[in-house]
Design an enzyme around this catalytic site. Structure first.
Site, short mmCIF file in Angstrom:
data_model
loop_
_atom_site.label_atom_id
_atom_site.label_comp_id
_atom_site.label_asym_id
_atom_site.label_seq_id
_atom_site.Cartn_x
_atom_site.Cartn_y
_atom_site.Cartn_z
N HIS A 194 0.83 -1.15 0.09
CA HIS A 194 -0.04 -0.12 0.04
C HIS A 194 0.96 1.17 -0.01
O HIS A 194 1.61 1.54 0.92
CB HIS A 194 -0.92 -0.07 1.25
CG HIS A 194 -1.85 -0.99 1.21
ND1 HIS A 194 -3.06 -1.03 0.43
CD2 HIS A 194 -1.81 -2.47 1.67
CE1 HIS A 194 -3.78 -2.33 0.85
NE2 HIS A 194 -2.95 -2.99 1.42
N LEU A 195 0.78 1.83 -1.04
CA LEU A 195 1.80 3.12 -1.24
C LEU A 195 1.06 4.53 -0.75
O LEU A 195 1.70 5.62 -0.87
CB LEU A 195 2.30 3.33 -2.69
CG LEU A 195 3.29 2.41 -3.14
CD1 LEU A 195 3.77 2.33 -4.57
CD2 LEU A 195 4.66 2.37 -2.12
N ASN B 187 -6.47 0.55 -3.10
CA ASN B 187 -7.38 1.41 -2.33
C ASN B 187 -6.89 2.69 -2.07
O ASN B 187 -6.82 3.11 -0.73
CB ASN B 187 -7.91 0.51 -1.08
CG ASN B 187 -6.37 0.25 -0.30
OD1 ASN B 187 -5.23 0.14 -0.74
ND2 ASN B 187 -6.70 -0.17 0.95
N ASP C 237 -8.38 -5.39 -2.44
CA ASP C 237 -8.15 -5.54 -1.18
C ASP C 237 -8.33 -4.53 -0.15
O ASP C 237 -8.27 -3.26 -0.51
CB ASP C 237 -6.19 -5.43 -1.28
CG ASP C 237 -5.64 -5.80 -0.09
OD1 ASP C 237 -6.05 -6.78 0.64
OD2 ASP C 237 -5.09 -5.03 0.47
N HIS D 290 -9.00 -10.56 -1.54
CA HIS D 290 -8.95 -10.43 0.10
C HIS D 290 -10.09 -11.23 0.69
O HIS D 290 -11.38 -10.70 0.67
CB HIS D 290 -9.25 -8.79 0.38
CG HIS D 290 -9.23 -8.63 1.91
ND1 HIS D 290 -8.32 -7.83 2.31
CD2 HIS D 290 -9.86 -8.77 2.85
CE1 HIS D 290 -8.31 -7.76 3.55
NE2 HIS D 290 -9.80 -8.18 3.85
N HIS E 293 -2.80 -12.79 1.57
CA HIS E 293 -2.47 -13.12 2.93
C HIS E 293 -3.33 -14.12 3.59
O HIS E 293 -4.11 -13.75 4.43
CB HIS E 293 -2.60 -11.71 3.72
CG HIS E 293 -3.75 -10.70 3.31
ND1 HIS E 293 -5.20 -11.39 3.33
CD2 HIS E 293 -3.71 -9.40 3.10
CE1 HIS E 293 -6.05 -10.37 2.92
NE2 HIS E 293 -5.16 -8.96 2.69
N ASN F 55 -5.37 -6.56 9.40
CA ASN F 55 -6.49 -7.22 8.62
C ASN F 55 -5.69 -8.26 7.74
O ASN F 55 -5.02 -7.74 7.05
CB ASN F 55 -7.20 -6.34 7.94
CG ASN F 55 -8.33 -7.07 7.20
OD1 ASN F 55 -8.24 -8.08 6.72
ND2 ASN F 55 -9.26 -6.21 6.81
N ASP G 200 2.15 -6.82 2.49
CA ASP G 200 0.94 -6.05 2.83
C ASP G 200 1.42 -4.94 3.57
O ASP G 200 0.82 -4.71 4.72
CB ASP G 200 -0.22 -6.98 3.62
CG ASP G 200 -1.48 -6.39 4.02
OD1 ASP G 200 -1.68 -5.27 3.08
OD2 ASP G 200 -2.22 -7.15 4.43
N HIS H 31 0.23 3.72 8.43
CA HIS H 31 -0.72 4.70 8.98
C HIS H 31 0.00 5.79 9.55
O HIS H 31 1.01 5.30 10.24
CB HIS H 31 -1.72 3.67 9.53
CG HIS H 31 -2.65 2.67 8.92
ND1 HIS H 31 -3.45 3.25 8.27
CD2 HIS H 31 -2.53 1.41 8.89
CE1 HIS H 31 -4.38 2.20 7.72
NE2 HIS H 31 -3.52 1.16 8.29
#
Lengths: 429, 320, 196
Positions: free
Chosen positions: A59-60, A91, A151, A178, A231, A277, A304, A308
């Protein structure tokens, strides 16, 4: 372009050789090559050379959550972690569900130059789970999207999942699911079991993952499509994937580094650093996942990496965001859990962290053998350089690593992207 | 050392008994004309309530005031908290105000644990999510001891929504610590997966358990459990798990009936049972003040707390 | 109404500091005589003991109050109410130590309009009596308050004196004075020792 001579390195942990890189391509491999006009990097006969690592699940956060991560910061972290290619999850805000967004992300990655960014396209419009996104347009864009995933959300509608699986066959795409039944996990906070019962945190049953995986395997078999499962976190999921592979179905699966090492007990701290998650599971699940990665039931390790900002984690558990960072620690965790335990040799690591991931993502230049004529996407690892994870020293814009203070047994010392060093001596080049 | 009361398991048998003994003396204060002690003069107690609970907040407020503490009520509604201020920022604000104790009610399980990592004062868990409510368990134990003269060996049956009940969790843990024998009774849907690790017997059949119960504690059943299909409807729940006069007749002669409130009369407990001589429901409210006075006194009354445990799960060392 | 209060028997409540090389200054007979004299003085000065309440400060103050009541009963046939007044919550040194377990406060018949005689074993700094006066004022409004102690060892830190004293005992500030009573300690004695 500078040419390089990597002196005294061990491809896949084998015999010590020199590797010459000319024009971004491996030009010569052999003992004691002459220096010529090359810059020299001294391996000192201990460094292991692997094909550049490939992450199927990153997740970039850009566009939309640049306070958590950007393509620039995320890919620099990836390079430091030994990666030469990452798949950027869809996302974002806006969601990567049209060609314009995936092309933007692809360009940002190219401009940053730390590693190749392969955007993942959303399966459904806005990750809404109702209408197929423009999968073909994304596939045909300059981003050449081959992996599609909602995802963070599950494509839970079986009809929509079937259609997606079928549709992407036209351009050799794959749906990365996912697997999380939304009804079985409403409000869920952690693995459902003895620990959740004690902590009073809403349980996330293993069956919520396993039921979706079982269904998707059956669907993929029925329509003759390729399925990738994100995952895996439970022993039951492993059993389903093992059975599907035994039937010859075209199913692949990934496991995250954290699911190879961390367990649900950490929730007892109520520190949301450990909120993720799918959730951390039991020690028995960890054991099953390690076994499955070793025997090939699980094809790849995917990070993954889920950055944050501090405020999304420095709150109470139920309010906090799901996810942990992983790009810079993945190799170390795999070395600790798989190499040090004798479950994988370095050739195995190359397969699970590069070759298989590139194959699933259809990345032609990555995950290649270390051989003359191949693109010089390489990672050099010091297998004996233990290091201690320090939040302040990590390159990711976010600090939500679960490993702060943990000692990891091996570290990435250099990364070459098409012959150009992105990391040298463990620092950005 | 900083200490907190976050879980019933922060107490051992000795310290739990000390709380109950102290509460006994505090209860005598309630019988006097001047219901006030100077003990916590100059100490500041903050009631940090993220959930509405007039009953519990008032009980803590009265307890603190009877000990002469300064009390600040900080409710989530209408404060910066409802405007998105994070739990940590709120904690730092309370810290700056010089709170000696923070009494925290929160809808999220574990929120008081987090708070305890950020404030210097003692944190008292006044109910967190579906986790624990340790002072409720203490007041229930206090009520049992006053009525029945002992706790050790008592057979205590807790009936209702065990899955979502912080009262049930804390009671099971504390009763076990004090040597009683808890049994939880509920439809299987309202028992958590993993309950086998709790120190309690488990039953689906209230009628089988009542004749062997010295105490029966009824828990409130919320309507939303019905809409989420935990049981078909209130009528069936009441018929299978409600405590009515017929079931009370199956209890041993001196058994008592408890309820942490608020009650749904006619659902989990019949009105005639709630108002009967066996019922301790009104006493539980009064006992709540005495027990909370004891907890505040033992945490704040001296140079350092006499009960509680250091914050569990303080995380890696790099965090200040 | 109970004329006698059983003192608490928890070990916490009865742990009197024990002088390591104690020297006995009052033997059982001395203690008995001192208490008899105090009982007589109370009767004299309260003009027959009307409205009298003996309030012992736990632990040994309560035992002494019970003994005084027994002597008054023997002399005058008068039943004097005996109570227990816990002063823990009123101490001025609460913040200096761990929270203490509470003792019983029990005042049969209340204190309003009564002549309250506070009873303690040793009078030293006067801080305990100060706390007792505060505690008493929260219980009601006695007609008058007097103080009876078995031993007055001096070194007052507050303007407080006893109305009835069994024995004035000159001590140094660092010495330990320990009163032993048969009901609690097995035998009666007053022992003085050096602090270790």
């Amino acid at each position: 372009m500078t040419d390089w001579l990597l002196r005294q390195v061990r491809p896949l942990g084998g015999d010590v050789v020199d590797i010459r890189i000319v024009g971004g391509v491996i030009a010569e491999i052999g003992p004691s090559l002459p220096e010529g006009d090359c810059s020299v990097y001294e391996g000192g006969s201990s460094l292991v050379a692997l094909p550049g690592l490939v992450d199927l699940h990153t997740h970039l956060r850009e566009p939309g959550r640049e306070d958590a991560e950007t393509v620039e910061t995320g890919t620099r972290a990836a390079a430091l972690g030994g990666y030469t290619a990452v798949h950027a999850m869809a996302n974002t805000t806006p969601v990567a569900d049209v060609a314009g967004v995936v092309e933007q992300v692809w360009r940002l990655g190219r401009d940053a130059g730390w590693c190749d960014v392969a955007p993942v396209g959303a399966v459904t419009v806005g990750l809404g789970g109702e209408h197929l996104a423009e999968l073909g347009a994304m596939a045909e864009s300059i981003a050449r999207v081959r992996v599609f995933s909602d995802d963070g959300k599950c494509v839970s509608d079986p009809v929509l999942m079937r259609r997606a699986l079928e549709y992407v066959k036209a351009f050799d795409g794959v749906i990365a699911q996912h697997a999380q039944d939304p009804r079985l996990t409403e409000g869920a906070q952690m693995n459902e079991g003895v620990v959740s019962a004690r902590l009073g945190l809403a349980g996330w049953p293993a069956v919520a993952e396993e039921a979706i995986i079982a269904r998707d395997c059956l669907l993929a078999a029925h329509v003759g499509s390729r399925l990738h499962v994100c995952h895996l976190s439970t022993a039951g999921s492993v059993e389903i994937i093992r059975a599907a592979k035994a039937k010859g179905w075209d199913v692949t699966a990934e496991v995250t580094p954290h699911h190879l090492v961390l367990t649900e007990d950490l929730a007892a701290t109520y520190d949301p650093t450990y909120k993720v998650n799918p959730p951390l599971r039991t020690a028995a699940d960890v054991e099953a996942l390690r076994d499955a990665l070793a025997d090939g039931t699980i094809d790849v390790v995917a990070t993954d990496h889920a950055p944050h900002p501090v405020e999304d984690k420095e709150t109470d558990w139920t309010a906090a965001a799901f996810g942990m960072t992983g790009l810079e620690t993945a190799l170390g965790i795999v070395a600790e859990t798989m190499v040090a335990t004798g479950r994988l040799d370095w050739a195995g690591v190359a397969d699970r962290m590069s070759i298989a991931a590139a194959r699933i993502g259809r990345l032609a230049d990555h995950g290649r053998p270390i051989a003359v004529g191949e693109p010089a996407n390489l990672t050099l690892i010091d297998p004996d350089a233990a290091w201690t994870v320090d939040r302040a020293q990590l390159a990711s814009r976010s600090t939500n690593t679960p490993y702060a203070g943990r000692s990891l047994p091996a570290r990435v010392v250099a990364t070459f992207l098409r012959g150009r060093p992105t990391v040298l001596d463990g620092k950005p080049a | 050392m900083k200490r907190h009361l976050l879980s019933a398991t922060d107490l051992d048998r000795e310290s739990a008994t000390l709380v109950l003994d102290t509460a006994e003396e505090m209860a005598r204060l309630g019988e006097r004309s001047i219901k006030k002690l100077p003990t916590l003069r100059g100490r500041t107690v903050v009631n940090l309530f993220y959930e509405d609970s007039t009953r519990t907040r008032t009980s803590f407020e009265l307890a603190a005031k009877r000990l002469s503490a300064d009390v600040i009520n900080f409710s989530a509604k209408g404060s910066s908290v409802s405007k998105g201020e994070s739990l940590k920022d709120t904690a730092l604000t309370l810290e700056a105000m010089g709170a000696d104790a923070v009494v925290c009610r929160h809808s999220g399980s574990g929120a008081p644990h987090r708070l305890a990592q950020w404030v210097k004062g003692s944190v008292v868990n006044a109910g967190d999510g579906t986790h624990e409510h340790p002072t409720q368990a203490l007041l229930d134990a206090f009520t049992m001891r006053r009525r029945l003269g002992r706790i050790e060996g008592l057979r205590v049956t807790i009936v209702g929504d065990i899955l979502h009940s912080r009262v049930a969790r804390s009671n099971v843990l504390l009763l076990d610590i004090l040597g009683a024998h808890p049994t939880v009774v509920a439809p299987p849907t309202l028992l958590p997966v993993g309950i086998e690790a709790w120190p309690t017997e488990v039953s689906y059949d209230i009628d089988a358990v009542l004749p062997k119960s010295d105490v029966v504690m009824m828990l409130r059943v919320q309507n939303e459990r019905m809409t989420a299909s935990y049981f078909p409807n209130v009528r069936e729940y009441s018929r299978r798990y409600g405590l009515d006069a017929r079931r009370v007749a199956a209890l041993p002669d001196d058994a008592i009936v408890m309820h942490p409130g608020p009650m749904n009369r006619g659902v989990e407990i019949a009105a005639e049972v709630a108002d009967s001589a066996r019922s301790t429901i009104v006493e539980q409210v009064a006992n709540g003040v005495s027990v909370r006075m004891a907890v505040l006194y033992l945490l704040l009354g001296g140079s350092e707390p006499a009960i509680g445990s250091p914050a569990a799960g303080s995380t890696e060392g790099e965090r200040p | 109404m109970s004329a006698s209060v059983t003192p608490p028997t928890s070990p916490r409540a009865t742990s009197a500091p024990e002088p390591p090389d104690g020297r006995s200054v009052l033997d059982p007979a001395d203690v008995g005589r001192a208490l008899t004299r105090i009982a007589h003085e109370i009767l004299e000065r309260t003009k027959g003991g009307d409205d009298l309440v003996l309030l012992g400060i736990p632990t040994r103050g309560v035992t002494i109050a019970n003994r005084l009541a027994a002597r008054i009963r023997a002399v005058e046939g008068l039943e004097v109410p005996v109570g227990s007044l816990d002063i823990t919550m009123y101490r001025d040194d609460l913040r200096l130590r761990l929270p203490r377990a509470l003792e019983t406060t029990d005042v049969p018949g209340g204190v309003d309009h009564k002549l309250v005689v506070l009873v303690d074993d040793v009078l030293f700094t006067g801080r305990t009596v100060r706390a007792a006066l505060d505690a008493l004022s929260d219980l009601g409004r006695p007609r008058a308050v007097q103080l009876a102690v078995l031993v007055d060892r001096g070194h007052r830190e507050l303007p407080i004196r006893a109305d009835y004293v069994g024995k004035n005992l000159p001590t140094s500030r660092t010495q330990l004075v320990s009163v032993r009573l048969a009901e609690i300690d097995g035998s009666d004695a007053v022992v003085v020792g050096e602090a270790s």
